[in-house]
Design a protein around this motif. Structure first.
Motif, PDB file in Angstrom:
ATOM      1  N   THR A   1      80.423 -12.861 -62.401  1.00  0.00           N
ATOM      2  CA  THR A   1      80.058 -11.467 -62.155  1.00  0.00           C
ATOM      3  C   THR A   1      80.261 -11.104 -60.695  1.00  0.00           C
ATOM      4  O   THR A   1      80.832 -10.061 -60.377  1.00  0.00           O
ATOM      5  N   LEU A   2      79.827 -11.971 -59.808  1.00  0.00           N
ATOM      6  CA  LEU A   2      79.971 -11.684 -58.384  1.00  0.00           C
ATOM      7  C   LEU A   2      81.421 -11.784 -57.934  1.00  0.00           C
ATOM      8  O   LEU A   2      81.832 -11.082 -57.011  1.00  0.00           O
TER       9      LEU A   2
ATOM     10  N   VAL B   1      72.439   5.118 -60.950  1.00  0.00           N
ATOM     11  CA  VAL B   1      73.880   4.891 -60.963  1.00  0.00           C
ATOM     12  C   VAL B   1      74.282   3.527 -60.381  1.00  0.00           C
ATOM     13  O   VAL B   1      75.063   2.806 -61.021  1.00  0.00           O
ATOM     14  N   PRO B   2      73.790   3.110 -59.212  1.00  0.00           N
ATOM     15  CA  PRO B   2      74.256   1.817 -58.688  1.00  0.00           C
ATOM     16  C   PRO B   2      73.891   0.628 -59.579  1.00  0.00           C
ATOM     17  O   PRO B   2      74.677  -0.302 -59.727  1.00  0.00           O
ATOM     18  N   VAL B   3      72.722   0.667 -60.179  1.00  0.00           N
ATOM     19  CA  VAL B   3      72.294  -0.423 -61.053  1.00  0.00           C
ATOM     20  C   VAL B   3      73.131  -0.418 -62.338  1.00  0.00           C
ATOM     21  O   VAL B   3      73.576  -1.468 -62.811  1.00  0.00           O
ATOM     22  N   ASP B   4      73.381   0.755 -62.872  1.00  0.00           N
ATOM     23  CA  ASP B   4      74.236   0.861 -64.049  1.00  0.00           C
ATOM     24  C   ASP B   4      75.623   0.313 -63.749  1.00  0.00           C
ATOM     25  O   ASP B   4      76.219  -0.383 -64.572  1.00  0.00           O
ATOM     26  N   GLU B   5      76.125   0.606 -62.564  1.00  0.00           N
ATOM     27  CA  GLU B   5      77.446   0.105 -62.170  1.00  0.00           C
ATOM     28  C   GLU B   5      77.468  -1.427 -62.164  1.00  0.00           C
ATOM     29  O   GLU B   5      78.443  -2.043 -62.576  1.00  0.00           O
TER      30      GLU B   5
ATOM     31  N   MET C   1      78.645  -7.020 -65.105  1.00  0.00           N
ATOM     32  CA  MET C   1      78.155  -8.108 -65.963  1.00  0.00           C
ATOM     33  C   MET C   1      78.812  -8.075 -67.336  1.00  0.00           C
ATOM     34  O   MET C   1      79.188  -9.119 -67.876  1.00  0.00           O
ATOM     35  N   ILE C   2      78.952  -6.889 -67.869  1.00  0.00           N
ATOM     36  CA  ILE C   2      79.548  -6.740 -69.194  1.00  0.00           C
ATOM     37  C   ILE C   2      81.027  -7.126 -69.173  1.00  0.00           C
ATOM     38  O   ILE C   2      81.601  -7.479 -70.202  1.00  0.00           O
ATOM     39  N   ALA C   3      81.617  -7.113 -67.980  1.00  0.00           N
ATOM     40  CA  ALA C   3      83.022  -7.522 -67.846  1.00  0.00           C
ATOM     41  C   ALA C   3      83.194  -9.040 -67.978  1.00  0.00           C
ATOM     42  O   ALA C   3      84.306  -9.540 -67.868  1.00  0.00           O
ATOM     43  N   GLN C   4      82.119  -9.757 -68.235  1.00  0.00           N
ATOM     44  CA  GLN C   4      82.153 -11.201 -68.497  1.00  0.00           C
ATOM     45  C   GLN C   4      81.719 -11.403 -69.957  1.00  0.00           C
ATOM     46  O   GLN C   4      80.690 -12.008 -70.235  1.00  0.00           O
TER      47      GLN C   4
ATOM     48  N   VAL D   1      72.641  -7.379 -76.018  1.00  0.00           N
ATOM     49  CA  VAL D   1      72.927  -6.640 -74.788  1.00  0.00           C
ATOM     50  C   VAL D   1      73.405  -5.257 -75.215  1.00  0.00           C
ATOM     51  O   VAL D   1      74.380  -5.132 -75.950  1.00  0.00           O
ATOM     52  N   ILE D   2      72.691  -4.253 -74.761  1.00  0.00           N
ATOM     53  CA  ILE D   2      72.979  -2.882 -75.167  1.00  0.00           C
ATOM     54  C   ILE D   2      73.625  -2.135 -74.015  1.00  0.00           C
ATOM     55  O   ILE D   2      73.079  -2.075 -72.913  1.00  0.00           O
TER      56      ILE D   2
END
Length: 191
Positions: free
Chosen positions: A36-37, A94-98, A103-106, A121-122
């Motif tokens: 993620t990082l 917004v920043p937390v959602d971003e 994370m979802i990209a993993q 995970v929703i």
């Protein structure tokens, strides 16, 4: 937000804290965190992270990952307690959602961890709510889960995000980045 009656913030918070602890204890969590990082080189959104004052990828990515994990745990808790995906899309800043997008990209790692933890995970962009306001339901559930105020550096109220986005839009426009980075008038041949 939804016709489903939401569980108490205390109940959601208690379960969210358990979910987050289980995610972090999973054997693949270190790989998930690293992946993620590492995704940071692709974090090019002009309207998410840049709403953080003096945003710095190197110093902000770790703390923001923590807040994104908390958001995912809160949403998973609401879903588990209601069975309603729309209800689980609680208001986030917004920043937390971003960060949840990073994370979802993993997907493989996150799916395996979620399966072992026993949660869903929703996240669905057309149902998400980036209208977080301190004092609201999400704020109360966060307090119940972790016994502390969400860091205001990342947990920005919707009104403040909108104010900052207006400032950013003017700056982007001044360098030819229209619609907050959704188009530009830069001629690379001329540059």
């Amino acid at each position: 937000m939804t016709a489903t009656e939401l569980p108490t913030a205390e109940l959601v918070g208690r379960r969210a804290a358990e979910i987050l602890a289980a995610i972090e204890a999973d054997s693949e969590f270190p790989a998930f965190e690293a992946a993620t990082l590492e995704y940071s080189s692709d974090w090019q959104c002009f309207t998410g992270f840049p709403t953080i004052e003096r945003w710095n990828l190197d110093t902000d990515k770790g703390p923001l990952l923590r807040e994104g994990l908390r958001a995912i745990a809160l949403k998973a808790s609401v879903f588990e307690l209601t069975g309603d995906e729309r209800a689980a899309e609680v208001a986030l800043p917004v920043p937390v959602d971003e960060m949840t997008h990073a994370m979802i990209a993993q997907p493989q790692l996150l799916a395996r961890i979620a399966e072992r933890v026993g949660v869903s995970v929703i996240h669905q962009t057309d149902q998400e709510h980036t209208d977080y306001t301190s004092g609201g339901y999400t704020h109360a559930a966060y307090l119940a889960a972790w016994g502390a105020e969400p860091p205001t550096r990342y947990w920005l109220d919707k009104k403040e995000v909108d104010r900052r986005l207006a400032i950013l839009a003017k700056k982007y426009d001044s360098i030819g980045m229209g619609r907050s980075g959704r188009e530009h008038s830069i001629s690379f041949a001329a540059a």
